[in-house]
Design a protein around this motif. Structure first.
Motif, PDB file in Angstrom:
ATOM      1  N   TYR A  46       0.914  -0.807  -0.043  1.00 45.14           N
ATOM      2  CA  TYR A  46       0.065  -0.112   0.310  1.00 45.14           C
ATOM      3  C   TYR A  46       0.460   0.984   0.320  1.00 45.14           C
ATOM      4  O   TYR A  46       1.828   1.126   0.620  1.00 45.14           O
ATOM      5  CB  TYR A  46      -1.166  -0.124   1.520  1.00 45.14           C
ATOM      6  N   VAL A  47       1.040   2.150  -1.008  1.00 41.43           N
ATOM      7  CA  VAL A  47       1.533   3.745  -1.037  1.00 41.43           C
ATOM      8  C   VAL A  47       0.841   4.385  -1.258  1.00 41.43           C
ATOM      9  O   VAL A  47      -0.049   4.395  -1.649  1.00 41.43           O
ATOM     10  CB  VAL A  47       2.379   3.328  -2.262  1.00 41.43           C
ATOM     11  N   SER A  48       1.384   5.263  -0.605  1.00 41.60           N
ATOM     12  CA  SER A  48       0.912   6.868  -0.638  1.00 41.60           C
ATOM     13  C   SER A  48       1.607   7.941  -0.775  1.00 41.60           C
ATOM     14  O   SER A  48       3.043   7.944   0.108  1.00 41.60           O
ATOM     15  CB  SER A  48       0.752   7.006   0.748  1.00 41.60           C
ATOM     16  N   LYS A  49       1.034   8.616  -1.313  1.00 43.67           N
ATOM     17  CA  LYS A  49       2.056   9.790  -1.772  1.00 43.67           C
ATOM     18  C   LYS A  49       1.125  11.096  -0.674  1.00 43.67           C
ATOM     19  O   LYS A  49       0.792  11.351  -1.515  1.00 43.67           O
ATOM     20  CB  LYS A  49       2.129  10.134  -3.110  1.00 43.67           C
ATOM     21  N   SER A  50       1.180  11.023   0.469  1.00 49.10           N
ATOM     22  CA  SER A  50       0.712  11.529   1.146  1.00 49.10           C
ATOM     23  C   SER A  50       0.902  13.267   1.283  1.00 49.10           C
ATOM     24  O   SER A  50       0.085  14.070   1.697  1.00 49.10           O
ATOM     25  CB  SER A  50       1.175  11.301   2.567  1.00 49.10           C
ATOM     26  N   TRP A 167       1.157   7.067  12.033  1.00 47.42           N
ATOM     27  CA  TRP A 167       0.360   5.536  12.469  1.00 47.42           C
ATOM     28  C   TRP A 167      -0.774   5.256  11.705  1.00 47.42           C
ATOM     29  O   TRP A 167      -1.528   5.465  10.956  1.00 47.42           O
ATOM     30  CB  TRP A 167      -1.297   7.068  13.308  1.00 47.42           C
ATOM     31  N   SER A 168       0.371   4.235  10.981  1.00 51.19           N
ATOM     32  CA  SER A 168      -0.566   3.729   9.739  1.00 51.19           C
ATOM     33  C   SER A 168       0.688   1.997   9.961  1.00 51.19           C
ATOM     34  O   SER A 168       1.717   1.668  10.333  1.00 51.19           O
ATOM     35  CB  SER A 168      -0.384   3.782   8.395  1.00 51.19           C
ATOM     36  N   TRP A 172      -4.354  -2.446   9.580  1.00 49.59           N
ATOM     37  CA  TRP A 172      -5.679  -1.212   9.946  1.00 49.59           C
ATOM     38  C   TRP A 172      -5.983  -0.653   8.428  1.00 49.59           C
ATOM     39  O   TRP A 172      -7.445  -0.118   8.830  1.00 49.59           O
ATOM     40  CB  TRP A 172      -4.582  -0.253  10.575  1.00 49.59           C
ATOM     41  N   ILE A 173      -5.901  -1.161   7.699  1.00 45.89           N
ATOM     42  CA  ILE A 173      -6.786  -0.596   5.884  1.00 45.89           C
ATOM     43  C   ILE A 173      -7.896  -1.031   5.946  1.00 45.89           C
ATOM     44  O   ILE A 173      -8.710  -0.202   6.264  1.00 45.89           O
ATOM     45  CB  ILE A 173      -5.593  -0.822   5.442  1.00 45.89           C
ATOM     46  N   THR A 178      -9.773   6.441   6.891  1.00 41.20           N
ATOM     47  CA  THR A 178      -8.488   7.473   6.316  1.00 41.20           C
ATOM     48  C   THR A 178      -7.566   6.538   5.773  1.00 41.20           C
ATOM     49  O   THR A 178      -7.020   7.380   4.859  1.00 41.20           O
ATOM     50  CB  THR A 178      -8.118   8.698   7.925  1.00 41.20           C
ATOM     51  N   LEU A 179      -7.294   5.595   6.358  1.00 40.82           N
ATOM     52  CA  LEU A 179      -6.429   4.728   5.576  1.00 40.82           C
ATOM     53  C   LEU A 179      -6.290   4.193   3.730  1.00 40.82           C
ATOM     54  O   LEU A 179      -5.855   4.315   2.877  1.00 40.82           O
ATOM     55  CB  LEU A 179      -5.244   3.564   6.244  1.00 40.82           C
ATOM     56  N   GLN A 180      -7.478   4.344   3.919  1.00 37.84           N
ATOM     57  CA  GLN A 180      -8.048   3.645   2.208  1.00 37.84           C
ATOM     58  C   GLN A 180      -8.122   4.656   1.293  1.00 37.84           C
ATOM     59  O   GLN A 180      -7.795   4.494   0.930  1.00 37.84           O
ATOM     60  CB  GLN A 180      -9.948   3.150   2.748  1.00 37.84           C
ATOM     61  N   GLU A 181      -8.669   5.367   1.942  1.00 37.98           N
ATOM     62  CA  GLU A 181      -8.232   6.795   1.185  1.00 37.98           C
ATOM     63  C   GLU A 181      -7.044   7.169   1.115  1.00 37.98           C
ATOM     64  O   GLU A 181      -6.967   7.433  -0.309  1.00 37.98           O
ATOM     65  CB  GLU A 181      -8.726   7.455   2.199  1.00 37.98           C
ATOM     66  N   GLN A 182      -6.593   7.245   1.751  1.00 41.55           N
ATOM     67  CA  GLN A 182      -5.061   7.334   2.280  1.00 41.55           C
ATOM     68  C   GLN A 182      -3.932   6.469   1.013  1.00 41.55           C
ATOM     69  O   GLN A 182      -3.084   6.899   0.607  1.00 41.55           O
ATOM     70  CB  GLN A 182      -4.216   7.706   3.371  1.00 41.55           C
TER      71      GLN A 182
END
Length: 188
Positions: A46-50, A167-168, A172-173, A178-182
């Protein structure tokens, strides 16, 4: 037992370059990700360009004790600093940075009694100048940050300073919107 999680972050604004490095890691070093051989199954990451400075990565094999070696290995495939985060039982927050397969700096945030309880608990390489530079933190904020002994407060402070939530965890996804969106799921 308290809450635990682990993740890694690449200081980069190039998502494609990061994904290519993750593909190489999965193909060339499957054991570091808990597989016996390459292409046993596809790795789900799972990758996020946060934010504009950090790409965050979650994987089910990231835990305190494994994420550091994964970060060390990944840093051989990417020219950017790799930050690993391991948080164990609300007692220990281990923050490590790697470049070119070598540890550049590490900090362990915990209460003094925790260091006594875990006899081998010590930093592999302390380098505060490197930490300050790579995190791009003002001196006063940095001094406050590195003097913390509460793991929870240190995670909160670092999340604030780098403007991305630490905090991830991949587990937890399914339960946190919020993690599902991120985070976006990639099969590598």
């Amino acid at each position: 037992m308290g809450r635990s999680f682990a993740n890694l972050h690449i200081k980069s604004n190039n998502l494609e370059q990061t994904l290519e490095a993750l593909r190489e890691l999965s193909a060339e070093h499957p054991k570091v990700l808990g597989k016996k051989e390459a292409q046993e199954t596809q790795d789900v990451m799972y990758v996020s360009k946060s934010n504009e400075n950090w790409v965050s990565v979650l994987h089910d094999y990231f835990v305190w004790g494994t994420v550091k070696e994964i970060g060390r290995t990944l840093s051989r495939f990417i020219e950017e600093p790799v930050m690993t985060v391991g948080y164990m039982n609300e007692e220990i927050f281990e923050l490590s940075f790697f470049e070119n397969g070598d540890i550049q700096a590490e900090r362990i945030f915990c209460e003094p009694w925790t260091r006594d309880e875990y006899e081998e608990l010590k930093e592999e390489r302390m380098n505060d100048d490197y930490l300050r530079k790579v995190l791009n933190i003002r001196n006063e904020d940095f001094d406050d940050f590195i003097s913390m002994t509460s793991p929870e407060q240190a995670v909160d402070k670092l999340s604030e300073l780098v403007r991305t939530s630490l905090w991830s965890d991949s587990e937890w996804i399914p339960y946190e919107a919020t993690l599902q969106e991120q985070f976006e799921k990639y099969e590598l």
